[in-house]
Design an enzyme around this catalytic site. Structure first.
Site, mmCIF file in Angstrom:
data_model
loop_
_atom_site.group_PDB
_atom_site.id
_atom_site.type_symbol
_atom_site.label_atom_id
_atom_site.label_comp_id
_atom_site.label_asym_id
_atom_site.label_seq_id
_atom_site.Cartn_x
_atom_site.Cartn_y
_atom_site.Cartn_z
ATOM 1 N N HIS A 169 37.675 34.870 41.822
ATOM 2 C CA HIS A 169 37.618 33.411 41.709
ATOM 3 C C HIS A 169 38.556 32.741 42.710
ATOM 4 O O HIS A 169 39.028 31.619 42.482
ATOM 5 C CB HIS A 169 37.964 32.944 40.279
ATOM 6 C CG HIS A 169 37.194 33.650 39.215
ATOM 7 N ND1 HIS A 169 35.893 33.334 38.889
ATOM 8 C CD2 HIS A 169 37.534 34.697 38.412
ATOM 9 C CE1 HIS A 169 35.471 34.136 37.932
ATOM 10 N NE2 HIS A 169 36.450 34.973 37.631
ATOM 11 N N SER A 294 36.982 27.403 71.906
ATOM 12 C CA SER A 294 36.686 26.011 71.590
ATOM 13 C C SER A 294 36.727 25.204 72.881
ATOM 14 O O SER A 294 37.555 25.466 73.756
ATOM 15 C CB SER A 294 37.712 25.451 70.592
ATOM 16 O OG SER A 294 37.622 24.044 70.508
#
Length: 447
Positions: A169, A294
């Site tokens: 979780h 990038s």
């Protein structure tokens, strides 16, 4: 506009062509034509070997000349068949006429009406396409799959002793080992591959509505069902589907596509996990000189290989799912929807191979950041609470879960020191206290 890698509409024929070029031998229009020629030639030879009375005079010495028609098939031959198709407006009939021309050249003119004898076009398509898929699987897919599986196995072995904080979780959980987590994918892939291997490559062969009507009316004393089964299974190496309608029922092909989809889903799951580990700084990535991560941020080294793989495998699965859902459904004895859909069978294979190659490339660039693994374990001493309360249960200690819950569910940091101090408060023997204090996040990793 001439078709080039820059003008192609599909990226698998454009940007990614070099990665999937081998699939062109199985799924291109030229390849489909070649497989049709193969089936037509082998069928004629099988009729000669039966033999049909009218073909008894055909010497087996000509069989290799006949097989040379498909073994030496060229782009020029494919183009010639496409020219014939412009007149016939029927692709399989064009193949028949092409072979008749070859028969004339071989001195077999008297026998050329036994080309495509008693058949419908689907007897050719529903053997040619399963055969092309089977050979593409063996020649291209399986080697790519095994290469990727081997890399994953190697990493599972290399990292088998690396303790790692697990997360369930998204929250810190009982520690594990990195190699074991990678081995989970190895086992999943192997199990699904075993199921994949159990799926037969099935083919229809039985005339216009699957009943060998034309064959039986011409030669009522021949067991045409036995002949069809022998031809499909012994000559072509496929499983003979019988009874059928005019077309193969495609149930086994659907099972194959579903199995391929499940394998892709497992790789997507791996891609996402590795992507997440990179984002957590568990891995650095090897930098290739000249590459840009990038257009705006010079520092970035992105996990693009795993993203590329996830995207391509997702597209592959969408198409595999459509093929598996659509192909087994056909109105009455047949409609034509399977024909146009099957022409796309190579597309999901293309995206799958691109995905496999991208995952493999990404895995090859990973650099283990051992310090980050150690830091995360050291920062999460609360995870040994499970171990402590389990041993206390073993010893019959009252309410151990609740005692540990009170310690760990606070806003204060749980450290090695606070765990040790808590153990000192327990009313257990010094031997048990020593056992408890020996537990740490890095050694509480199970089996």
């Amino acid at each position: 506009m001439a078709l080039t890698a820059l003008s192609a509409i599909s990226p698998i024929d454009g940007r990614y062509r070099s990665k999937v070029e081998a699939l062109g031998n199985y799924f291109s229009e030229e390849a489909l034509i070649k497989y049709r020629v193969l089936v037509e030639i082998e069928y004629f030879i099988a009729l000669c070997e039966l033999p049909l009375p009218q073909l008894e005079s055909v010497s087996d010495g000509v069989f290799e000349d006949l097989r040379a028609i498909y073994k030496n098939f060229t782009p020029v031959d494919a183009a010639a068949i496409k020219e014939i198709e412009k007149v016939t407006n029927h692709d399989v009939k064009a193949v028949e006429y092409f072979i008749k021309e070859k028969f004339d050249a071989l001195g077999l003119s008297d026998h050329k009406e036994f080309i495509h004898f008693g058949l419908t076009s689907q007897d050719i398509n529903n053997t040619a396409i399963p055969l092309s898929i089977k050979e593409a699987m063996n020649d291209v897919y399986v080697p790519e799959y095994l290469t990727l599986l081997k890399k994953i196995e190697e990493l599972a072995e290399e990292w088998k002793d690396v303790p790692m904080l697990a997360r369930t979780h998204g929250q810190p959980a009982s520690p594990t080992r990195l190699g074991k987590e990678i081995d989970v994918f190895v086992v999943r892939l192997k199990e699904q591959f075993n199921l994949l291997n159990d799926v037969p490559s099935a083919a229809k062969f039985g005339g216009a509505t699957g009943n060998f009507n034309a064959h039986k009316v011409a030669y009522p004393n021949i067991d045409w069902k036995a002949f069809g089964t022998s031809f499909v299974q012994e000559k072509l190496g496929l499983q003979h589907s019988f009874p059928t309608t005019q077309i193969e029922h495609y149930d086994h092909m659907a099972a194959l596509f579903d199995a391929l989809k499940r394998i892709n889903t497992i790789i997507i799951d791996l891609d996402r996990d590795i992507w997440t580990y990179v984002s957590m700084d568990y891995f650095k990535q090897k930098i290739k000189k000249g590459e840009v991560g990038s257009s705006a941020m010079p520092h970035k080294v992105n996990p693009i290989d795993f993203e590329n793989s996830e995207g391509n495998l997702g597209i592959a699965n969408a198409i595999f799912e459509h093929l598996a859902a659509k192909l087994p459904i056909s109105r009455l004895q047949r409609d034509l929807t399977d024909s146009t859909v099957l022409r796309n069978a190579g597309v999901p294979f293309g995206h799958t191979i691109i995905g496999f190659k991208s995952t493999l490339k990404g895995l090859g660039k990973l650099l283990l950041n051992a310090a980050k693994f150690e830091q995360d374990l050291e920062n999460n001493w609360a995870v040994v609470a499970e171990a402590i309360q389990t041993i206390l249960r073993r010893e019959g200690y009252p309410n151990p879960y609740e005692a540990l819950k009170g310690l760990t569910r606070t806003n204060e940091a749980i450290t090695k020191t606070s765990i040790s101090e808590f153990i000192d408060t327990l009313e257990v023997s010094d031997t048990i206290k020593s056992e408890l204090k020996a537990i740490s996040p890095s050694n509480y990793t199970g089996i």
